[in-house]
Design a protein around this motif. Sequence first.
Motif, PDB file in Angstrom:
ATOM      1  N   THR A   6       0.847  -1.194   0.000  1.00 19.77           N
ATOM      2  CA  THR A   6       0.000   0.000   0.000  1.00 19.77           C
ATOM      3  C   THR A   6       0.877   1.236   0.000  1.00 19.77           C
ATOM      4  N   SER A   7       0.455   2.205  -0.766  1.00 25.76           N
ATOM      5  CA  SER A   7       1.278   3.402  -0.892  1.00 25.76           C
ATOM      6  C   SER A   7       1.353   4.130   0.454  1.00 25.76           C
ATOM      7  N   THR A   8       0.242   4.109   1.179  1.00 26.05           N
ATOM      8  CA  THR A   8       0.249   4.754   2.485  1.00 26.05           C
ATOM      9  C   THR A   8       1.268   4.095   3.405  1.00 26.05           C
ATOM     10  N   GLY A   9       1.283   2.773   3.362  1.00 29.52           N
ATOM     11  CA  GLY A   9       2.214   2.030   4.210  1.00 29.52           C
ATOM     12  C   GLY A   9       3.649   2.440   3.954  1.00 29.52           C
ATOM     13  N   VAL A  10       4.022   2.483   2.695  1.00 32.77           N
ATOM     14  CA  VAL A  10       5.433   2.777   2.428  1.00 32.77           C
ATOM     15  C   VAL A  10       5.757   4.247   2.686  1.00 32.77           C
ATOM     16  N   THR A  11       4.810   5.127   2.383  1.00 30.32           N
ATOM     17  CA  THR A  11       5.066   6.551   2.635  1.00 30.32           C
ATOM     18  C   THR A  11       5.339   6.806   4.111  1.00 30.32           C
ATOM     19  N   ARG A  12       4.475   6.255   4.932  1.00 34.44           N
ATOM     20  CA  ARG A  12       4.640   6.490   6.370  1.00 34.44           C
ATOM     21  C   ARG A  12       5.918   5.844   6.877  1.00 34.44           C
ATOM     22  N   SER A  13       6.192   4.678   6.357  1.00 34.72           N
ATOM     23  CA  SER A  13       7.367   3.971   6.812  1.00 34.72           C
ATOM     24  C   SER A  13       8.634   4.754   6.457  1.00 34.72           C
ATOM     25  N   ARG A  14       8.674   5.231   5.257  1.00 35.53           N
ATOM     26  CA  ARG A  14       9.834   6.009   4.823  1.00 35.53           C
ATOM     27  C   ARG A  14       9.955   7.276   5.677  1.00 35.53           C
ATOM     28  N   ALA A  15       8.818   7.907   5.905  1.00 32.60           N
ATOM     29  CA  ALA A  15       8.831   9.126   6.711  1.00 32.60           C
ATOM     30  C   ALA A  15       9.358   8.837   8.110  1.00 32.60           C
ATOM     31  N   PHE A  16       8.998   7.678   8.631  1.00 28.81           N
ATOM     32  CA  PHE A  16       9.466   7.334   9.972  1.00 28.81           C
ATOM     33  C   PHE A  16      10.983   7.221   9.999  1.00 28.81           C
ATOM     34  N   THR A  17      11.502   6.480   9.033  1.00 28.21           N
ATOM     35  CA  THR A  17      12.951   6.298   8.980  1.00 28.21           C
ATOM     36  C   THR A  17      13.670   7.640   8.912  1.00 28.21           C
ATOM     37  N   ASN A  18      13.176   8.500   8.057  1.00 31.02           N
ATOM     38  CA  ASN A  18      13.783   9.826   7.945  1.00 31.02           C
ATOM     39  C   ASN A  18      13.678  10.603   9.256  1.00 31.02           C
ATOM     40  N   ALA A  19      12.480  10.537   9.851  1.00 32.46           N
ATOM     41  CA  ALA A  19      12.251  11.336  11.053  1.00 32.46           C
ATOM     42  C   ALA A  19      13.191  10.941  12.182  1.00 32.46           C
ATOM     43  N   VAL A  20      13.346   9.646  12.419  1.00 29.26           N
ATOM     44  CA  VAL A  20      14.222   9.254  13.529  1.00 29.26           C
ATOM     45  C   VAL A  20      15.675   9.612  13.206  1.00 29.26           C
ATOM     46  N   ARG A  21      16.064   9.439  11.961  1.00 30.07           N
ATOM     47  CA  ARG A  21      17.445   9.776  11.608  1.00 30.07           C
ATOM     48  C   ARG A  21      17.689  11.276  11.796  1.00 30.07           C
TER      49      ARG A  21
END
Lengths: 338, 338
Positions: B192-207
């Motif tokens: 799902t596009s939502t799934g990957v968008t949020r996941s990517r955003a999470f990775t960026n945010a914590v970094r």
Amino acid sequence: MTTPTLRDVAHAAGVHPATASRALNPATRGLVNAETARRVIKVAEGLGYRPNPIARGLKTAKSATIGLVIPDLTNPLFPPIVRGIEDVLEPAGYSGLIVNTDNDPERERAQVELLRSRQVEGLIVATALVEHPLLEELHRQRVPMVMVNRRPAGLDVSSITPDDAGGIEMAVDHLASLGHRRIAHLAGPSETSTGVTRSRAFTNAVRDRGLDDDPALVLACDLWTEECGADGLRTLLDEVGGFTAVVAGNDLIALGCYDVFAERGISCPRDMSVVGFNDMAFLDKLAPPLTTIAIPHQQIGAEAARMLLEAIADPSRPARTVQLPLSLVVRGSTAAVG
Amino acid sequence: MTTPTLRDVAHAAGVHPATASRALNPATRGLVNAETARRVIKVAEGLGYRPNPIARGLKTAKSATIGLVIPDLTNPLFPPIVRGIEDVLEPAGYSGLIVNTDNDPERERAQVELLRSRQVEGLIVATALVEHPLLEELHRQRVPMVMVNRRPAGLDVSSITPDDAGGIEMAVDHLASLGHRRIAHLAGPSETSTGVTRSRAFTNAVRDRGLDDDPALVLACDLWTEECGADGLRTLLDEVGGFTAVVAGNDLIALGCYDVFAERGISCPRDMSVVGFNDMAFLDKLAPPLTTIAIPHQQIGAEAARMLLEAIADPSRPARTVQLPLSLVVRGSTAAVG
DNA sequence: CTGAAAGCGCTAACAA
DNA sequence: TTGTTAGCGCTTTCAG
């Protein structure tokens, strides 16, 4: 690259449009040479032909559409009913047009107008006001119609309802078996047929079982909402008291009770038991998980759609009334009286 | 006692049907003598005339209908979106036809076929698969279309989405401000596009915030469900561990976490914080009430409908992409790290 | 069994 | 400003 019409198919198949029409319509296919029919069908497929129901509707005065009149799609009660309806409409080639009335009679009138102007062949009505002149009007005009969740008082209209009285009895039985003798009822609004049916059933149930039937223990909420449920429970607590359990008119009202428990330091189920009605989603995630009466929403919708389709097919068919059985879902909000 | 047609009105008013048509249609009323128009309108009202949109549609090749393609109306995410859509469609004289796809590509195809055969003028698509050949096809055929909740990869199609990345950042910020340094993410399905968008955003945010960006802390669930959320958290707990908070891909996944907390005796928020996504109804009734990211569902729907109507009115209008801001709703499931 | 012809209710040129 | 004419795509008599 416009979409192919029946004429195009007929042309390509070397037949007259009328023949193509007959071949393509399963109901009239018998009137046509099997070989010809096969050929037309094949050509139609090749061309990606898809009949235009609008044109068909104009000719046949049928829209293959029915109207769903509900108060508010956002109320978790309705989506499963709608799905149940769609599930039977779809294979029958029908579509549902949904309108929300917000329980506002004027809006309802306007929306029903809209549906009728869109030539719906029938109506499934899931609004539940006790007074309903509009429905009488529609009935007089012989609009095929089935009522969901309510039995039309005095109106000879098909309806499909949950067995509200049976559900309330199950709730009361459950509570009684846990030793509760003085049980309150936070009823739904007295303008709604569901509200009064359940309320009446409650009164009967406690009386029949020899429980405390103090009429002060029954209070009708103004709306089917948490807020009104909370207000109701506060009133009951302040002005009556002495009860150990409450049967709520629906789950939302039960949720309102949770709020009051929190604000007054009442422990549920230790100090007070509650049972809801409807079995909305996620009730099992509450603290405590809510004991409630489950309604077969989807079945109700499906059954309503079936009845409506029958009524459309044969308008002379007499109105039927169907009651679907409910079930008690025991969770954590009810316990033996302390 | 058949319903009056335009001809009847024209007759009764002593004008030609074409004139009556012009008088009755606000868009063409200017072409007709004001006095005549008034008379026709009055007669029409007297007769209870109501135009037949089917006939109109046949002539104009417009149905005043648009299709809503959603996975499942029963998912609490969609009803508010649908209402938002209807709220703008209705005043515009349009109606929405809803179909459920159950996220099954074949079913989706069939349902879209159905919509198209019903001559919908455009589509609002709220399904979210990353791979979507059907959409490309429709786009190629110039079907007016707007996507809801997902941005079509590589497709030049209008879309309206929540600011998923912004939402995830708010969640991470909130947790970071409470002292959490090692945060896990239970992402939505990677199809799902939502799934990957949020996941990517999470990775960026914590970094970006200098938090622990151990990739093992991110796990994609198979479905957006409680069960899969629970499974995911169990895996994370068993195989990684050491985190004090989890950002869930949506509320359902967060609810799954609650189940695991109960089964393992983990206290939320003392031992572990969770934040959800969507702000479904009744989250405030959970124990503990779930901190989550609220999405303006109704606005999203309304905006989507507006965009679609524009696209229908002017097909040459270029595709637009709108992102709606989200907000953090702090409740009881998050606390300072113990 | 198939074709011809008409028309569902409405609107859009075109002409007057 | 209004009427005439034609036709959207399909089904349905009625003949053949």
